[in-house]
Write a protein that holds these residues in place. Structure first.
Motif, PDB file in Angstrom:
ATOM      1  N   HIS A   4      13.130  28.483 -17.343  1.00 35.30           N
ATOM      2  CA  HIS A   4      13.429  27.052 -17.329  1.00 35.30           C
ATOM      3  C   HIS A   4      14.406  26.729 -18.464  1.00 35.30           C
ATOM      4  O   HIS A   4      14.299  27.278 -19.561  1.00 35.30           O
ATOM      5  CB  HIS A   4      12.140  26.247 -17.485  1.00 35.30           C
ATOM      6  N   LEU A   7      12.883  25.992 -21.881  1.00 38.26           N
ATOM      7  CA  LEU A   7      12.371  27.160 -22.609  1.00 38.26           C
ATOM      8  C   LEU A   7      13.513  27.908 -23.288  1.00 38.26           C
ATOM      9  O   LEU A   7      13.380  28.371 -24.426  1.00 38.26           O
ATOM     10  CB  LEU A   7      11.616  28.094 -21.657  1.00 38.26           C
ATOM     11  N   PRO A  43       6.069  23.660 -28.595  1.00 34.83           N
ATOM     12  CA  PRO A  43       6.153  23.507 -27.129  1.00 34.83           C
ATOM     13  C   PRO A  43       5.916  24.799 -26.366  1.00 34.83           C
ATOM     14  O   PRO A  43       5.391  24.776 -25.249  1.00 34.83           O
ATOM     15  CB  PRO A  43       7.588  22.985 -26.905  1.00 34.83           C
ATOM     16  N   LEU A  44       6.290  25.936 -26.949  1.00 36.16           N
ATOM     17  CA  LEU A  44       6.022  27.219 -26.288  1.00 36.16           C
ATOM     18  C   LEU A  44       4.529  27.501 -26.239  1.00 36.16           C
ATOM     19  O   LEU A  44       4.036  28.118 -25.286  1.00 36.16           O
ATOM     20  CB  LEU A  44       6.749  28.343 -27.027  1.00 36.16           C
ATOM     21  N   MET A  47       2.662  25.608 -23.202  1.00 41.68           N
ATOM     22  CA  MET A  47       3.086  25.855 -21.825  1.00 41.68           C
ATOM     23  C   MET A  47       1.899  25.998 -20.874  1.00 41.68           C
ATOM     24  O   MET A  47       1.980  25.611 -19.714  1.00 41.68           O
ATOM     25  CB  MET A  47       3.949  27.124 -21.769  1.00 41.68           C
ATOM     26  N   LYS A  48       0.773  26.544 -21.347  1.00 40.29           N
ATOM     27  CA  LYS A  48      -0.384  26.753 -20.467  1.00 40.29           C
ATOM     28  C   LYS A  48      -1.072  25.439 -20.121  1.00 40.29           C
ATOM     29  O   LYS A  48      -1.758  25.351 -19.105  1.00 40.29           O
ATOM     30  CB  LYS A  48      -1.367  27.707 -21.131  1.00 40.29           C
ATOM     31  N   ASN A  49      -0.941  24.428 -20.962  1.00 39.74           N
ATOM     32  CA  ASN A  49      -1.458  23.083 -20.704  1.00 39.74           C
ATOM     33  C   ASN A  49      -2.958  23.085 -20.396  1.00 39.74           C
ATOM     34  O   ASN A  49      -3.409  22.587 -19.348  1.00 39.74           O
ATOM     35  CB  ASN A  49      -0.680  22.420 -19.557  1.00 39.74           C
ATOM     36  N   SER A  53      -4.994  25.897 -25.432  1.00 39.33           N
ATOM     37  CA  SER A  53      -3.635  25.912 -25.972  1.00 39.33           C
ATOM     38  C   SER A  53      -3.358  24.641 -26.775  1.00 39.33           C
ATOM     39  O   SER A  53      -2.651  24.680 -27.787  1.00 39.33           O
ATOM     40  CB  SER A  53      -2.619  26.058 -24.842  1.00 39.33           C
ATOM     41  N   CYS A 117       3.472  34.154 -25.987  1.00 39.56           N
ATOM     42  CA  CYS A 117       3.476  33.368 -27.226  1.00 39.56           C
ATOM     43  C   CYS A 117       3.035  34.216 -28.413  1.00 39.56           C
ATOM     44  O   CYS A 117       3.539  34.046 -29.528  1.00 39.56           O
ATOM     45  CB  CYS A 117       2.557  32.158 -27.078  1.00 39.56           C
TER      46      CYS A 117
END
Length: 327
Positions: A4, A7, A43-44, A47-49, A53, A117
């Motif tokens: 993306h 990213l 932000p990295l 990513m798993k949300n 995380s 990560c």
């Protein structure tokens, strides 16, 4: 799979922040680079949300923000001539890189991160603090703190790995243990610690790549994978632990020779004892996963392409070590 654009932007910004720290000629610019590094890594992590995380992101932000406060405050006092603040400056940098006894945040944080990560956290995020610490090693005033960090990191990194069943925690404690070898090499040779860190990063990326492609996060999951994956991961872990003739043995041999030449026997035996403990829990992983595990080869749906990548990782770990052993 395409990345993306956001990213790609975050990864490029991470690299720019590292180069900014390397090329800075003032502590204020260094502080700005460290803050950029922190902001673009969070932000990295998210990513798993999920709640794990998110918790890891908050922990990382609070710890790194506190370390940045220590760094900028100590720099301000150092500019006024308070030389004892160098201890606070070094403590802030050790806190940023997760060296013992400033390591408590690292093992709990890694449980909420993916292997990708973790690769960034263990490789890219340690470059800036390590370089800054190497700049501060020219002063004899900081040697007492440095020797304490080296010995404690070696012992904590080894003992902590013995009490963990999560592979992510084991990798975190392994990182703490390797920091002790890098720091003592920093005292002896600038080229030496950079060479050690480069080889360590290559071996670590091979190990994490095996775990990432196989989606393994615990010893129990490792036991349920195919025998091929278990053998590859076992060999990779033994290389990371520094067992000859694998690649991971070469930097430790280099450090050992230089320690004996400089007659640093106490540090040598502390590091050697920590390495033996580390090899013990790596051997435990190998025995449990390869020898003592059940013969039910579940999760055999791995594609031939992925197995080929694992084979390349193991070949890369072995060839260099065998070459230098023959020499």
């Amino acid at each position: 799979m395409l990345m993306h654009p956001s990213l790609l932007l975050f990864y490029l910004s991470l690299m720019i922040s590292i180069f900014l720290v390397i090329s800075a000629n003032s502590w204020f610019v260094v502080w700005v680079g460290l803050e950029m590094n922190l902001i673009f890594f969070i932000p990295l992590m998210l990513m798993k949300n999920n709640k794990y995380s998110n918790e890891a992101g908050i922990k990382y932000f609070l710890v790194q923000a506190f370390a940045s406060i220590l760094i900028i405050m100590s720099v301000l006092f150092l500019s006024e001539g308070f030389m004892l603040m160098e201890y606070i400056l070094l403590s802030g940098l050790f806190l940023k890189m997760g060296s013992a006894p400033f390591h408590q945040w690292l093992p709990s944080l890694v449980e909420g991160l993916s292997w990708g990560c973790l690769m960034v956290l263990f490789v890219l995020q340690k470059i800036s603090p390590l370089l800054l610490v190497s700049f501060l090693f020219k002063d004899d005033l900081s040697y007492n703190l440095i020797y304490m960090v080296i010995v404690i990191s070696s012992l904590i990194g080894s003992i902590g790995g013995l009490m963990s069943v999560s592979l992510r925690k084991i990798m975190a404690y392994s990182s703490i243990s390797h920091m002790s070898w890098i720091l003592i090499m920093m005292l002896l040779s600038n080229f030496g610690w950079m060479s050690y860190y480069l080889i360590y990063c290559l071996v670590l990326m091979c190990v994490l790549d095996v775990f990432n492609k196989s989606t393994i996060y615990s010893i129990n999951q490792l036991m349920l994978t195919s025998i091929k994956v278990r053998i590859f991961s076992g060999i990779s872990l033994l290389s990371l632990g520094g067992l000859p003739p694998f690649t991971g043995f070469l930097p430790k041999l280099m450090v050992t020779i230089m320690l004996l030449q400089n007659e640093l026997y106490f540090i040598f035996f502390a590091l050697l004892g920590g390495t033996f403990l580390s090899l013990f829990f790596y051997m435990r992983l190998v025995l449990v996963s390869v020898v003592l595990s059940s013969k039910n080869l579940l999760l055999m749906k791995m594609s031939m392409k992925k197995e080929g990548m694992l084979e390349l990782n193991v070949v890369g770990l072995n060839i260099l070590g065998l070459f230098f052993l023959v020499l």
